[in-house]
Design a protein around this motif. Structure first.
Motif, PDB file in Angstrom:
ATOM      1  N   SER A 158       0.810  -1.215   0.000  1.00  0.00           N
ATOM      2  CA  SER A 158       0.000   0.000   0.000  1.00  0.00           C
ATOM      3  C   SER A 158       0.847   1.269   0.000  1.00  0.00           C
ATOM      4  N   TRP A 175       2.678   4.750  -4.780  1.00  0.00           N
ATOM      5  CA  TRP A 175       1.700   5.787  -5.102  1.00  0.00           C
ATOM      6  C   TRP A 175       2.092   6.565  -6.353  1.00  0.00           C
ATOM      7  N   TYR A 232      -7.724   6.091  -4.502  1.00  0.00           N
ATOM      8  CA  TYR A 232      -6.875   7.170  -4.040  1.00  0.00           C
ATOM      9  C   TYR A 232      -7.162   7.520  -2.592  1.00  0.00           C
ATOM     10  N   TRP A 282      -2.721   8.200  -5.610  1.00  0.00           N
ATOM     11  CA  TRP A 282      -3.408   7.058  -6.196  1.00  0.00           C
ATOM     12  C   TRP A 282      -2.570   5.810  -5.938  1.00  0.00           C
ATOM     13  N   TYR A 283      -3.220   4.780  -5.417  1.00  0.00           N
ATOM     14  CA  TYR A 283      -2.524   3.519  -5.113  1.00  0.00           C
ATOM     15  C   TYR A 283      -2.243   2.756  -6.398  1.00  0.00           C
ATOM     16  N   GLN A 284      -1.060   2.142  -6.427  1.00  0.00           N
ATOM     17  CA  GLN A 284      -0.593   1.506  -7.650  1.00  0.00           C
ATOM     18  C   GLN A 284      -0.274   0.025  -7.432  1.00  0.00           C
ATOM     19  N   PHE A 340      -1.838  -6.186  -7.601  1.00  0.00           N
ATOM     20  CA  PHE A 340      -2.010  -5.438  -6.353  1.00  0.00           C
ATOM     21  C   PHE A 340      -2.263  -6.410  -5.206  1.00  0.00           C
ATOM     22  N   VAL A 354      -2.142  -5.297   4.552  1.00  0.00           N
ATOM     23  CA  VAL A 354      -1.396  -4.349   3.719  1.00  0.00           C
ATOM     24  C   VAL A 354      -0.055  -4.028   4.375  1.00  0.00           C
ATOM     25  N   ALA A 393       3.625  -1.486   3.931  1.00  0.00           N
ATOM     26  CA  ALA A 393       4.368  -0.379   3.327  1.00  0.00           C
ATOM     27  C   ALA A 393       5.493  -0.032   4.281  1.00  0.00           C
TER      28      ALA A 393
END
Length: 348
Positions: free
Chosen positions: A144, A147, A174, A192-194, A212, A254, A256
């Protein structure tokens, strides 16, 4: 003179090995150890985030180190060999964050004969219906923290930079920072999540794919369902949780390289992604295993309600060690459910 020449030769060989290791190469000595251990495989790879979670496993009576060669050191990592229940295992600690977790996992799966990977540890909690100490086993993991940060003034219908050639997308959604201001204009706009770019071993080299949500192995997940009645400790000394912790299969986790101690962002991750476990390594492990076609599952015990707000103050300080031990206990019990070490579980 003879002793002098022998000494020079030893020094030259030593320097050569140091240079090899400094360049990231595998020295002949380390390579021979790896080859020797691989003849005794395949192994179950076990990946721990840090010493806080690793040490309880190493101290467990369930773990028996391999007597002749208990570990191999390479590339700043220590790969420990032993047995848990009926499984031959190789254990590695990643260190903090996505990069460390990805590097350690890639080294593990590239150097050693594996039949699967188990990742375990503690995590922040985004689901207010669960309690500290509960052990979660998510079905899917996502990174997550990748971006596309949108330019100030652009709206949700405006194309992102490099969206047209397929580098970025608006499909996932987003986070709009202006929703979390006190009324002033917010120049941060939205992110925006990528999805991740991946290069599976079954694909064409240098031809990227995107993903994803990475699914855990279905056969491992089915085995994990047998753990849902596991009895886990409830107290640290005289301080006890409101109820006994439980093992539960959840939808999503998630990761990050961000420590989430913010209730607003926790709530967003829950509402947007239906995430439960929030932490810093598991998605990297998942992405490596997915690309390498290695079965994997993740076991994460909840150490705190991310961002606070639970009935207990300083929850991570008090119950972090209990959560870490719970993750180890569930890991050991899961390993005991696997087929004998010489066989490979059939993925679905």
């Amino acid at each position: 003179m003879g002793y002098f020449l022998i000494g020079v030769l030893v020094v030259v060989l030593f320097i050569g090995n140091v240079i090899e290791e400094a360049n990231g190469e595998i020295s002949p000595t380390v390579l021979s150890k790896i080859e020797w251990m691989n003849k005794r495989g395949p192994y179950l790879g076990i990946v721990a985030p840090n010493n806080f979670e690793l040490n309880p496993l190493l101290a467990s009576q369930a773990y028996v180190p391999y007597p002749s060669l208990p570990f191999i050191d390479f590339a700043g990592r220590r790969f420990r060999f032993g047995k848990i229940s009926n499984q031959r295992v190789v254990i590695v600690m990643t260190g903090l964050g996505m990069v460390n977790a990805g590097v350690a996992t890639q080294l593990l799966v590239s150097l050693f004969r594996l039949k699967g990977v188990l990742h375990y540890g503690i995590a922040g909690n985004a689901d207010v219906n669960l309690e500290i100490g509960d052990v979660t086993i998510p079905k899917y993991w996502a990174h997550s923290g990748l971006w596309n940060w949108q330019r100030y003034g652009d709206g949700i219908d405006d194309e992102l930079a490099l969206e047209a050639p397929g580098d970025y997308t608006r499909d996932i959604g987003y986070l709009q920072f202006s929703k979390y201001t006190n009324g002033s204009d917010n120049l941060l706009n939205r992110v925006w999540y990528q999805p991740e770019e991946i290069f599976p071993v079954t694909g064409t080299p240098e031809v990227r794919e995107h993903i994803f949500w990475v699914p855990v192995d279905k056969s491992y997940l089915n085995l994990a369902r047998q753990l849902e009645d596991t009895k886990l400790p409830q107290c640290v000394n005289t301080t006890c949780l409101p109820r006994p912790p439980k093992v539960t299969i959840v939808d999503r986790g998630v990761s990050a390289s961000v420590f989430v101690d913010n209730a607003a962002y926790r709530t967003f991750l829950r509402s947007k992604f239906n995430a439960t476990a929030v932490e810093m390594e598991s998605a990297a492990v998942a992405l490596i295993c997915h690309q390498q076609s290695i079965p994997f599952v993740v076991i994460r015990a909840l150490s705190d309600l991310a961002g606070g707000g639970s009935d207990m103050s300083n929850e991570a300080d008090i119950f972090g060690s209990l959560a870490a031990q719970n993750s180890v206990d569930v890991l050991v019990k899961f390993v005991g459910l696997l087929p004998p070490y010489g066989s490979k579980i059939q993925s679905e």
